[in-house]
Structure formats: structure tokens, C-alpha cells
Design a protein around this motif. Structure first.
Motif, PDB file in Angstrom:
ATOM      1  N   LEU A 283       0.832  -1.210   0.000  1.00 52.80           N
ATOM      2  CA  LEU A 283       0.000   0.000   0.000  1.00 52.80           C
ATOM      3  C   LEU A 283       0.861   1.252   0.000  1.00 52.80           C
ATOM      4  CD1 LEU A 283      -2.829  -1.044   2.499  1.00 52.80           C
ATOM      5  CD2 LEU A 283      -3.019  -0.766   0.018  1.00 52.80           C
ATOM      6  N   LYS A 284       2.001   1.193   0.677  1.00 50.99           N
ATOM      7  CA  LYS A 284       2.927   2.333   0.706  1.00 50.99           C
ATOM      8  C   LYS A 284       3.479   2.592  -0.699  1.00 50.99           C
ATOM      9  CE  LYS A 284       5.702   2.352   4.175  1.00 50.99           C
ATOM     10  NZ  LYS A 284       6.877   2.036   5.042  1.00 50.99           N
ATOM     11  N   VAL A 285       3.812   1.527  -1.416  1.00 47.30           N
ATOM     12  CA  VAL A 285       4.299   1.656  -2.794  1.00 47.30           C
ATOM     13  C   VAL A 285       3.226   2.287  -3.681  1.00 47.30           C
ATOM     14  CG1 VAL A 285       5.018   0.388  -4.853  1.00 47.30           C
ATOM     15  CG2 VAL A 285       5.940  -0.248  -2.623  1.00 47.30           C
ATOM     16  N   LEU A 286       1.991   1.816  -3.548  1.00 47.60           N
ATOM     17  CA  LEU A 286       0.896   2.336  -4.365  1.00 47.60           C
ATOM     18  C   LEU A 286       0.638   3.810  -4.068  1.00 47.60           C
ATOM     19  CD1 LEU A 286      -1.587  -0.661  -4.155  1.00 47.60           C
ATOM     20  CD2 LEU A 286      -0.421   0.157  -6.202  1.00 47.60           C
ATOM     21  N   LYS A 287       0.668   4.174  -2.808  1.00 48.98           N
ATOM     22  CA  LYS A 287       0.396   5.552  -2.417  1.00 48.98           C
ATOM     23  C   LYS A 287       1.492   6.500  -2.876  1.00 48.98           C
ATOM     24  CE  LYS A 287      -0.786   8.392   1.597  1.00 48.98           C
ATOM     25  NZ  LYS A 287      -1.007   8.405   3.082  1.00 48.98           N
ATOM     26  N   THR A 288       2.738   6.044  -2.808  1.00 50.31           N
ATOM     27  CA  THR A 288       3.884   6.904  -3.134  1.00 50.31           C
ATOM     28  C   THR A 288       4.225   6.906  -4.620  1.00 50.31           C
ATOM     29  OG1 THR A 288       4.788   6.382  -0.948  1.00 50.31           O
ATOM     30  CG2 THR A 288       6.274   7.442  -2.518  1.00 50.31           C
ATOM     31  N   HIS A 289       4.117   5.752  -5.271  1.00 52.53           N
ATOM     32  CA  HIS A 289       4.601   5.619  -6.645  1.00 52.53           C
ATOM     33  C   HIS A 289       3.525   5.236  -7.665  1.00 52.53           C
ATOM     34  CE1 HIS A 289       8.757   5.933  -5.179  1.00 52.53           C
ATOM     35  NE2 HIS A 289       8.385   5.127  -4.202  1.00 52.53           N
ATOM     36  N   GLY A 290       2.356   4.821  -7.208  1.00 47.85           N
ATOM     37  CA  GLY A 290       1.284   4.480  -8.135  1.00 47.85           C
ATOM     38  C   GLY A 290       1.358   3.043  -8.647  1.00 47.85           C
ATOM     39  N   GLU A 291       0.371   2.676  -9.449  1.00 52.48           N
ATOM     40  CA  GLU A 291       0.251   1.299  -9.934  1.00 52.48           C
ATOM     41  C   GLU A 291       1.247   0.957 -11.036  1.00 52.48           C
ATOM     42  OE1 GLU A 291      -3.699   0.141 -10.914  1.00 52.48           O
ATOM     43  OE2 GLU A 291      -4.562   0.900  -9.044  1.00 52.48           O
ATOM     44  N   SER A 292       1.880   1.965 -11.633  1.00 51.44           N
ATOM     45  CA  SER A 292       2.833   1.704 -12.716  1.00 51.44           C
ATOM     46  C   SER A 292       4.274   1.608 -12.210  1.00 51.44           C
ATOM     47  CB  SER A 292       2.740   2.809 -13.773  1.00 51.44           C
ATOM     48  OG  SER A 292       1.455   2.841 -14.351  1.00 51.44           O
ATOM     49  N   ALA A 293       4.452   1.513 -10.901  1.00 48.48           N
ATOM     50  CA  ALA A 293       5.798   1.493 -10.321  1.00 48.48           C
ATOM     51  C   ALA A 293       6.590   0.268 -10.770  1.00 48.48           C
ATOM     52  CB  ALA A 293       5.709   1.521  -8.801  1.00 48.48           C
ATOM     53  N   LEU A 294       7.865   0.489 -11.031  1.00 44.58           N
ATOM     54  CA  LEU A 294       8.780  -0.624 -11.318  1.00 44.58           C
ATOM     55  C   LEU A 294       9.355  -1.090  -9.986  1.00 44.58           C
ATOM     56  CD1 LEU A 294      10.293  -2.361 -13.402  1.00 44.58           C
ATOM     57  CD2 LEU A 294      12.054  -0.587 -13.473  1.00 44.58           C
ATOM     58  N   ILE A 295       9.118  -2.352  -9.667  1.00 50.50           N
ATOM     59  CA  ILE A 295       9.466  -2.885  -8.345  1.00 50.50           C
ATOM     60  C   ILE A 295      10.551  -3.943  -8.464  1.00 50.50           C
ATOM     61  CG2 ILE A 295       8.566  -4.162  -6.351  1.00 50.50           C
ATOM     62  CD1 ILE A 295       5.811  -2.997  -7.034  1.00 50.50           C
ATOM     63  N   ASN A 296      11.502  -3.904  -7.538  1.00 52.68           N
ATOM     64  CA  ASN A 296      12.465  -4.985  -7.376  1.00 52.68           C
ATOM     65  C   ASN A 296      11.897  -5.953  -6.351  1.00 52.68           C
ATOM     66  OD1 ASN A 296      14.730  -5.101  -9.005  1.00 52.68           O
ATOM     67  ND2 ASN A 296      15.793  -3.488  -7.896  1.00 52.68           N
TER      68      ASN A 296
END
Length: 212
Positions: free
Chosen positions: A50-63
Motif C-alpha cells: 500500500l505504501k508503494v501504491l500511495k507513493t509511486h502508483g500502480e505503474s511502479a517498477l518494483i524490485n
């Protein structure tokens, strides 16, 4: 695009009730899949996602770190429980850092349009672009400066300033923003003069009939 770290663990799908147990522990079920890897059921920390979604959105590139190995992934599908307004499952798609991929690029408006300050109405018709780029060149969003737009102005896809590393797949003539003229004041004015007197004329006519 910045790569965000997120830890994952393999989950056992052979036992009943495993998913409910994961959720009680604050975990979210998901699946990791992609080119040249086997599909694997995984679980991630719900708060971290949820923190990733809130800060970077659904298009975030994740490791996505799984058992000591890091996988560059995108969230391909996020399943939600609409009644509880909660995420229930996430698909992580492993990408190749050397292959261009298609993704949706959110548009973020910047500034106050001159036309709006003059009474115009801003119409935001397109909120994201369909684009193609290498994973490392994917921006989180595109800022669109609208401060110079006047009443009657239109901003199209072709007008947007885009990094040359990114290919836009949408029609360049498609409208993104319009500044519409305000409605004429007389459209909302209360009728006056003869129009306002009409109900009185009807009432008198009715009174005359009753006298007869």
C-alpha cells in the motif's frame, strides 16, 4: 524510473485456508510470472505494498526480492474487494530490462489555467497515456503545465512534451484538456416582466369562471 524494493515469500497453495491465514498476518497473496520464469504463488506485506501504491502508483517498477533473488516486476493486475475497499490479490509480471514494454502513464496537471481564473470551466478528458519504453525509462507520471491555457484553448496528446525515449501510442489528435467558456448569465436568470406575470393572469381567469 526509480526501482522500489519489496520483499516477497513463497506461499503454500496446497492447504485450505492458507489465504485467510496470510491476510490475518497482514500479508497479501499474489503470483509472480513472466518470460523465462515459472509462475510462483507469493505473498507480500500488505502495508508495504500500500505504501508503494500511495507513493509511486500502480505503474511502479518494483524490485521484488524472493528467496535472495531480485526480480524487476510491474503490477499487472490488482484485484480489489469493492465492498471492503481492500486489495485481495496482486499479479507481479517480471519484465526484461532490455525489452520495451507498454504501460499507462498518469497525467498530473500543474498550475492554474488562466482561462479558469477568468471564469472558464476546465474539462480534463484524458487522465493517462498509453506509452511504450524500456523499464528503466518509465516515469511515474507526466506533469502537464496548464497555466497558459485560455478560454477556448484545447490541449491534445500531440501537444504534450515527451521524453524521446518514450513512444506514445495514443492518437496525437485526442483531446487531453479543454477550457470551456462559461454559460451565459441569462440562461440562469429568473424570468421577469410579462413572463413573471403569467401565473397571475391564469389565476384571474379561473376566478372569473367561478363567478359565472
Amino acid at each position: 524510473m526509480e526501482q522500489i524494493a519489496l520483499k516477497a515469500e513463497k506461499r503454500d497453495i496446497s492447504k485450505k485456508g492458507t489465504i485467510n491465514e496470510l491476510r490475518r498476518k497482514g500479508k497479501l497473496p499474489g503470483v509472480l510470472y513472466g518470460k523465462n520464469i515459472e509462475s510462483s504463488p507469493v505473498a507480500v506485506d500488505a502495508k508495504e505494498l500500500l505504501k508503494v501504491l500511495k507513493t509511486h502508483g500502480e505503474s511502479a517498477l518494483i524490485n521484488l526480492e524472493l528467496e535472495g533473488e531480485k526480480h524487476p516486476v510491474l503490477m499487472k493486475e490488482i484485484q480489489r474487494d469493492t465492498l471492503k475497499d481492500a486489495i485481495v490479490h496482486v499479479d507481479f509480471y517480471r519484465v526484461s530490462m532490455t525489452d520495451r514494454i507498454e504501460f499507462n502513464l498518469p497525467l498530473v496537471l500543474k498550475g492554474d489555467a488562466e482561462g479558469v481564473r477568468m471564469g472558464g470551466i476546465l474539462q480534463h478528458q484524458k487522465r493517462e497515456l498509453s506509452v511504450k519504453a524500456l523499464p528503466a525509462d518509465m516515469p511515474e507520471h507526466l506533469e502537464v503545465d496548464i497555466s497558459g491555457l485560455k478560454i477556448g484553448d484545447t490541449l491534445t496528446v500531440g501537444d504534450l512534451k515527451m521524453d524521446e525515449k518514450i513512444t506514445v501510442l495514443d492518437d496525437p489528435e485526442e483531446v487531453v484538456i479543454s477550457i470551456l467558456a462559461p454559460k451565459l448569465a441569462e440562461d440562469t436568470e429568473v424570468p421577469t416582466g410579462e413572463q413573471a406575470a403569467e401565473p397571475e393572469v391564469v389565476a384571474k381567469g379561473k376566478e372569473k369562471q367561478e363567478e359565472e
